[in-house]
Design an enzyme around this catalytic site. Structure first.
Site, short mmCIF file in Angstrom:
data_model
loop_
_atom_site.label_atom_id
_atom_site.label_comp_id
_atom_site.label_asym_id
_atom_site.label_seq_id
_atom_site.Cartn_x
_atom_site.Cartn_y
_atom_site.Cartn_z
N ASP A 28 0.85 -1.18 0.00
CA ASP A 28 0.00 0.00 0.00
C ASP A 28 0.89 1.24 0.00
O ASP A 28 2.01 1.19 -0.51
CB ASP A 28 -0.92 -0.06 1.25
CG ASP A 28 -2.27 0.57 0.99
OD1 ASP A 28 -2.31 1.81 0.88
OD2 ASP A 28 -3.27 -0.16 0.89
N SER A 54 -11.25 -0.87 -0.56
CA SER A 54 -9.94 -0.88 0.12
C SER A 54 -10.07 -1.19 1.59
O SER A 54 -9.14 -1.71 2.21
CB SER A 54 -9.26 0.50 0.00
OG SER A 54 -8.60 0.63 -1.21
N HIS A 108 -3.57 6.09 3.48
CA HIS A 108 -4.35 4.89 3.11
C HIS A 108 -3.75 3.62 3.70
O HIS A 108 -4.45 2.78 4.25
CB HIS A 108 -4.37 4.84 1.58
CG HIS A 108 -5.26 3.83 0.96
ND1 HIS A 108 -4.82 2.56 0.63
CD2 HIS A 108 -6.55 3.90 0.57
CE1 HIS A 108 -5.82 1.89 0.06
NE2 HIS A 108 -6.88 2.67 0.01
#
Ligand SMILES: [Ca+2]
Ligand SMILES: [Ca+2]
Length: 441
Positions: free
Chosen positions: A137, A376, A196
């Site tokens: 990520d 996600s 994220h």
């Protein structure tokens, strides 16, 4: 509200009755007295039991020589009938001393009866001890929810011009912020840093019982932070090498991973076919026993058109909303293996997914908690459950894992298709433990 959930969870862990004491620990003056008291009645009489509910029943002999007895009416006076009794004390309930994570009640995705994954039913089996989740990520930020959770990861972002750490690949997977200025990445408007990777990692394995914030799906599992996303995303070639590395493969110029992952989480994607090179990396990872989980995508289109969700052998995860229905944005159809909570994205933030982030709009500032929504956020819940499964039975193959997840998913309202339905951690762990033979962990 959250207090009630926390207590429900503690009760599950202890699994002992909390009403009037019926167990006592009894010490005897000598072994002969103890022996006499703990031998079963040579002529048990049903009628005698009927008139004498206080007859102590021997449960166990402890290492110190003391004995444990059950007494139906909870009255310790019944022990006067035993010769040689030195002391009688209540067998008290001992509770874990960790204080609850204060934001747990807002994590509906873990415990809501309709829309949640029933994690509280899985945790008495295992919380992920011994399992490793690689999160490919944007990297990790220093955050107390990740303290002690992170294994040494790697920065696979090879393009120094978008990496923001001034170089290409290196051993530091720290997230440098993925903010965009107007005009960056061909987009007219700019955006804040998302953090994220931190959000995804904490959904999978945030610390539990640290009196802080949130709880991960597999809070005792370890995280392998692998940075593949930077400003304007990341190259597929970096993702391919990162999949190889996290699964124990050799990558030129990169020292081998210390402990290969049980599961690789890919909360990222690109429209189009899987492609031969990425397909090879996934196949090789699976051949080493590594499970690969990918987000199905947020475009509201067929998931079969999104890589790596459409690569053979990948567990493709769609998103459900706060009501347990197919999320409006979620990719769907036959390319979805199963679904997990991903948030409603309706404007009401509490219907989205709460996890760890940084507050910085550009560079790191301070550790906070925040809501995000998307497939996600759904994928790391599946990856977390895979870690629980591997912790419960390390012999499970990648195909075993998929089969159990699919067979034990709950029906979900998905008019456009979300595979087997809603991820169910409790039912899945029940099945894994039952198939293992039910022996204690
Ligand atoms: Ca770098
Ligand atoms: Ca926590």
């Amino acid at each position: 509200m959250h207090r009630r959930y926390v207590f429900a969870c503690l009760a599950l862990l202890i699994t002992l009755p909390t009403q009037a004491a019926t167990r006592f620990i009894v010490r005897f003056a000598d072994a002969a007295s103890a022996h006499a008291a703990t031998q079963p009645d040579p002529a048990p009489s049903r009628r005698k039991r009927d008139v004498d509910p206080g007859q102590p029943r021997h449960v166990a002999t402890l290492a110190t020589g003391a004995s444990v007895f059950d007494v139906d009416d909870g009255n310790p006076a019944h022990f006067v009938r035993f010769p040689g009794v030195v002391s009688v004390e209540e067998d008290r309930l001992v509770r874990p001393l960790a204080l609850p994570d204060p934001l747990y009640g807002r994590q509906w995705h873990l415990h809501d009866a309709r829309a949640g994954i029933d994690a509280e039913k899985a945790w008495p089996y295992t919380q992920g001890e011994g399992a490793v989740i690689a999160v490919l990520d944007s990297g990790s930020t220093p955050h107390p929810e990740l303290d002690g959770q992170l294994l040494p990861g790697y920065d696979f972002v090879s393009d120094a011009s978008r990496a923001r750490d001034g170089d290409g690949r290196d051993p530091d997977p720290t997230d440098e912020g993925d903010w965009e200025d107007p005009g960056d990445c061909g987009r007219r408007t700019g955006s804040r840093s998302s953090w994220h990777g931190t959000h995804v990692m904490a959904l999978a394995a945030a610390r539990r019982g640290n009196r802080l914030g949130v709880v991960g799906t597999a809070p005792a599992a370890k995280l392998l932070p692998v940075r593949v996303l930077a400003t304007c995303g990341g190259y597929l070639s970096d993702v391919i090498d990162a999949v190889a590395w996290a699964s124990g493969g050799e990558v030129q110029g990169v020292p081998p991973v210390a402990r290969r992952a049980d599961v690789i989480n890919l909360s990222l994607g690109v429209a189009g076919s899987c492609g031969a090179a990425l397909g090879d990396a996934v196949a090789q990872a699976r051949s080493r026993g590594v499970v690969v989980v990918a987000a199905a995508g947020n475009e509201g289109v067929a998931a079969s058109g999104m890589a790596p969700a459409n690569c053979a052998g990948v567990i493709s995860v769609g998103a459900l909303d706060r009501q347990g229905w197919q999320a409006w944005y979620s990719n769907h159809g036959g390319g979805v293996t199963l679904a997990a909570p991903g948030g409603s994205l309706s404007g009401l933030r509490t219907d989205d997914m709460l996890s760890a982030v940084d507050q910085g709009a550009r560079i790191r500032w301070r550790s906070v908690f925040g809501y995000l929504a998307g497939t996600s956020m759904a994928a790391p819940l599946v990856s977390g459950v895979v870690a629980l499964m591997r912790s419960a039975d390390p012999r499970l193959s990648a195909d075993d894992v998929t089969r159990h997840l699919v067979d034990n998913a709950r029906p979900a309202r998905c008019p456009r298709g979300c595979g087997a339905g809603l991820l169910d951690a409790g039912a899945t762990l029940d099945a894994v433990v039952q198939e293992r033979g039910g022996e204690a962990l």
